[in-house]
Design an enzyme around this catalytic site. Sequence first.
Site, mmCIF file in Angstrom:
data_model
loop_
_atom_site.group_PDB
_atom_site.id
_atom_site.type_symbol
_atom_site.label_atom_id
_atom_site.label_comp_id
_atom_site.label_asym_id
_atom_site.label_seq_id
_atom_site.Cartn_x
_atom_site.Cartn_y
_atom_site.Cartn_z
ATOM 1 N N GLU A 179 0.854 -1.192 0.000
ATOM 2 C CA GLU A 179 0.000 0.000 0.000
ATOM 3 C C GLU A 179 0.891 1.243 0.000
ATOM 4 O O GLU A 179 1.756 1.391 0.850
ATOM 5 C CB GLU A 179 -0.918 -0.042 1.235
ATOM 6 N N ASP A 199 5.439 1.352 -3.161
ATOM 7 C CA ASP A 199 4.855 1.266 -4.504
ATOM 8 C C ASP A 199 5.007 -0.181 -5.009
ATOM 9 O O ASP A 199 6.127 -0.707 -5.067
ATOM 10 C CB ASP A 199 5.624 2.248 -5.407
ATOM 11 N N GLU A 217 -15.595 -2.778 -1.838
ATOM 12 C CA GLU A 217 -16.713 -3.641 -2.263
ATOM 13 C C GLU A 217 -17.920 -3.334 -1.389
ATOM 14 O O GLU A 217 -19.054 -3.235 -1.873
ATOM 15 C CB GLU A 217 -16.373 -5.135 -2.166
ATOM 16 N N ASP A 277 -15.340 -1.297 -9.575
ATOM 17 C CA ASP A 277 -16.707 -0.777 -9.766
ATOM 18 C C ASP A 277 -16.775 0.077 -11.036
ATOM 19 O O ASP A 277 -17.804 0.679 -11.310
ATOM 20 C CB ASP A 277 -17.145 0.058 -8.547
ATOM 21 N N ASP A 313 -7.268 2.523 -8.106
ATOM 22 C CA ASP A 313 -7.640 3.906 -8.446
ATOM 23 C C ASP A 313 -7.845 4.003 -9.955
ATOM 24 O O ASP A 313 -6.974 3.589 -10.726
ATOM 25 C CB ASP A 313 -6.532 4.872 -8.017
ATOM 26 N N LYS A 320 -8.341 11.333 -15.240
ATOM 27 C CA LYS A 320 -7.768 12.276 -16.214
ATOM 28 C C LYS A 320 -6.762 11.568 -17.116
ATOM 29 O O LYS A 320 -5.949 10.780 -16.627
ATOM 30 C CB LYS A 320 -7.061 13.421 -15.475
#
Length: 213
Positions: free
Chosen positions: A69, A96, A195, A155, A119, A123
């Site tokens: 994370e 990372d 979720e 999602d 994520d 853009k």
Amino acid sequence: MPRRALRKIDPALDLQRYLKLPDELPRPWNAAHLFDRDAPLEIEVGSGKGLFLQSAAERNPGHNFLGIEIATKYARFAASRLARGGLTNGVMVHGDAQPIFADLLPDNSLTAVHVYFPDPWWKKRHQKRKVLNDRFVKQVERTLVVGGSLHYWTDVQDRFLETLELLAAETKLVGPLEVAETPAEHDLDYRTHFERRTRLAEMPVYRAEFRKE
Ligand SMILES: C[S@@+](CC[C@H](N)C(=O)[O-])C[C@H]1O[C@@H](n2cnc3c(N)ncnc32)[C@H](O)[C@@H]1O
């Protein structure tokens, strides 16, 4: 959707065993050294608040689980869940995932890779930050053992379809295999925090599994 503040981490919790920086990982790679035992290794990329890592480590004591994370507060929070549960088969890395896969993890070393609700980077100029990019999907294929799986849920339908195309174009992973929705009555029945949010908002979740053959 409003974001709930993170619960405070108990300052008495010792996170040392559960939270590592990339520099603290064994080089050359040695998972048995990191977990004090040899066991099939599953990695989650972008663990967020760490619900998956906690429940997977609890439900599968025979496997080791490494969460990666990039955000400090989430990495610490997820590590604190492991520490509270005394889940010695779980470790969080604050860093990372891209260089950890590219520079450290050997071929055929992972039983599963989990990427839940990455994520979307809406853009165009930010799209190179997407975790599941062309280089990374090749790293996933390289590091999975034969028979190992990539689990990818989101999602965002457009991203889902794009990623399925990318996996088909860049890898020989077999899929998408269908994944059924499981009933959820309790907060801990959801696979991840995102979720839960998505299903409580009655929005669709797109799920796929790919296997290395
Ligand atoms: C939208 S959140 C989803 C969190 C969790 N998987 C869930 O489903 O609840 C995406 C997470 O991925 C993390 N992340 C983004 N890029 C990353 C990277 N390159 N390496 C590790 N984590 C990353 C973000 O900090 C964020 O916590």
